[in-house]
Design a protein around this motif. Structure first.
Motif, PDB file in Angstrom:
ATOM      1  N   ILE A 235       0.681  -1.222   0.050  1.00  0.00           N
ATOM      2  CA  ILE A 235      -0.014   0.019  -0.042  1.00  0.00           C
ATOM      3  C   ILE A 235       0.855   1.113   0.145  1.00  0.00           C
ATOM      4  O   ILE A 235       1.805   1.252   0.891  1.00  0.00           O
ATOM      5  CB  ILE A 235      -0.931  -0.033   1.273  1.00  0.00           C
ATOM      6  N   HIS A 236       0.643   2.105  -0.893  1.00  0.00           N
ATOM      7  CA  HIS A 236       1.255   3.443  -1.166  1.00  0.00           C
ATOM      8  C   HIS A 236       0.343   4.582  -0.733  1.00  0.00           C
ATOM      9  O   HIS A 236      -0.685   4.484  -1.321  1.00  0.00           O
ATOM     10  CB  HIS A 236       2.021   3.560  -2.598  1.00  0.00           C
ATOM     11  N   ALA A 237       0.739   5.171   0.057  1.00  0.00           N
ATOM     12  CA  ALA A 237      -0.189   6.364   0.510  1.00  0.00           C
ATOM     13  C   ALA A 237       0.719   7.824   0.475  1.00  0.00           C
ATOM     14  O   ALA A 237       1.839   7.819   0.928  1.00  0.00           O
ATOM     15  CB  ALA A 237      -0.623   6.292   2.024  1.00  0.00           C
ATOM     16  N   PHE A 238       0.040   8.717  -0.478  1.00  0.00           N
ATOM     17  CA  PHE A 238       0.673   9.721  -0.826  1.00  0.00           C
ATOM     18  C   PHE A 238      -0.303  10.956  -0.757  1.00  0.00           C
ATOM     19  O   PHE A 238      -1.428  10.962  -1.028  1.00  0.00           O
ATOM     20  CB  PHE A 238       1.395   9.563  -2.023  1.00  0.00           C
ATOM     21  N   ASP A 239       0.498  12.129  -0.531  1.00  0.00           N
ATOM     22  CA  ASP A 239      -0.283  13.300  -0.784  1.00  0.00           C
ATOM     23  C   ASP A 239       0.533  14.446  -1.501  1.00  0.00           C
ATOM     24  O   ASP A 239       1.882  14.206  -1.407  1.00  0.00           O
ATOM     25  CB  ASP A 239      -0.719  13.825   0.607  1.00  0.00           C
TER      26      ASP A 239
END
Length: 379
Positions: A235-239
């Motif tokens: 899982i890649h979480a980015f903002d």
């Protein structure tokens, strides 16, 4: 009249609704047996007995089919091939039930006994009313059943040659045409209703701005993922860093266009069962599936960062934004969305505090946090 323009999902949903006719099927089968038994006791006609027996067994077969289909519906959404086989089975069995009703009605019309003629009329009208109410969602099956049930009665009534039976034949023909129109009307309404329900369900699971999955869509698709042993999921979480400045300087229209561009770029890197979701504001999640080694997650993280930070031209203005991305990897068979998302999200905040870039969350294969082991990979 019965040109069917329906999507695969609408088709499967309409065929699935055929399973909810067990009670009407049982009632109709019992009616055929009662009327046929009485008629045979009055006439001792072997043809009446045969038509009754056919109706009895065909109704039992249809009842079994509806029960089995109902159980399959509860087990999950059926595939297209299985749905077509079920529809074909309904068509064949319905044709035999209709043949029983049509034959029995026609035989009763040939009797001089007025009560038997009235029973034949009631049987045909009752059956056709049930078909219109329950089977119109598959209009070609319904039309076939009505024709098979009604035409023999029309012919039998017309062959009497007297005015009264001629009127009866005319009334039957009128109701036949009206029944066909009712079938088409009910089908159109049911098709529109199912289409609207599917569209609303899709909207509830998608972000309207970017057309990516939203939180609900992300969870449902993640829960439905295959979990083969020996495979990993990341899982890649980015903002986005600097996104608020774009909104403040150029307006929300430019910000929305930028979010759509980011969504297109992220989706371009997805493959297979990968999931790309916007979970709020400028926050995104990319679920990478089917990994054989953890280093594949690092490779995608670097590609995501490179693609997303490329300049984006919107309305004649070139925008440059940064990306803070955190990711975590776990065995697919034991992966938990909340745990992995929490770790990846925390890692993305660490990346943001460090000025942007990529951070891999530290987590053992059981999903226990080792946040002290966060490791800066890129900035």
């Amino acid at each position: 009249m019965f040109a069917l323009h329906e999507s695969e999902d609408v088709y499967k949903a309409l065929v699935a609704d055929l399973a909810y006719a067990a009670v009407p099927t049982a009632v109709m089968g019992a009616t055929i047996v009662v009327v046929g038994s009485f008629a045979w006791s009055e006439t001792r006609d072997p043809a009446v007995f045969a038509a009754t027996l056919l109706g009895c067994f065909a109704s039992l077969a249809k009842l079994v089919l509806t029960i089995l289909q109902g159980r399959r519906n509860q087990a999950g959404v059926l595939g297209l091939a299985e749905t077509r086989w079920i529809e074909l089975a309904h068509a064949v069995i319905t044709a035999f039930v209709a043949l029983s009703v049509g034959s029995l009605g026609s035989l009763l019309f040939q009797q001089s006994n007025l009560p038997l003629q009235m029973l034949g009329t009631g049987l045909i009208f009752g059956y056709c009313a049930g078909v219109v109410a329950r089977v119109s969602i598959r209009p070609r099956i319904a039309a076939m059943a009505i024709l098979i049930a009604v035409l023999p009665g029309i012919v039998s009534a017309a062959l009497f040659g007297d005015p009264a039976h001629g009127i009866v034949a005319g009334v039957f023909l009128t109701f036949l045409l009206g029944g066909m129109e009712s079938v088409a009307h009910i089908y159109r309404n049911a098709s529109r209703r199912i289409t609207m329900q599917l569209q609303m369900a899709a909207l509830a699971r998608r972000d309207p701005l970017t057309d990516l999955a939203n939180r609900l869509g992300l969870r449902e698709r993640f829960d439905a993922l295959a979990r083969p042993a020996g495979r990993l999921v990341a899982i890649h979480a980015f903002d986005l860093d600097g996104f608020k400045g774009v909104n403040d300087r150029h307006g929300h229209a430019a910000g929305d266009a930028l979010l759509r561009a980011i969504a297109v770029r992220a989706r371009s890197l997805s493959r297979g069962d990968d999931i790309v979701a916007r979970i709020g504001g400028d926050e995104f999640v990319f679920v990478q599936t089917g990994l054989t080694h953890a280093r594949e997650a690092g490779g995608l993280a670097r590609r995501l960062h490179a693609v997303l930070t490329e300049p984006c031209r919107i309305g004649g203005t070139e925008h440059r934004i940064g990306v803070s991305l955190g990711y975590e990897v776990a065995p697919a068979e034991a992966a938990d969305l909340d745990t992995l998302s929490g770790l990846a999200d925390h890692a993305s905040y660490v990346a943001k505090r460090r000025g942007g870039g990529i951070v891999e969350a530290g987590a053992d294969r059981g999903g226990h946090e080792k946040l002290a082991g966060l490791r800066l990979l890129a900035s």
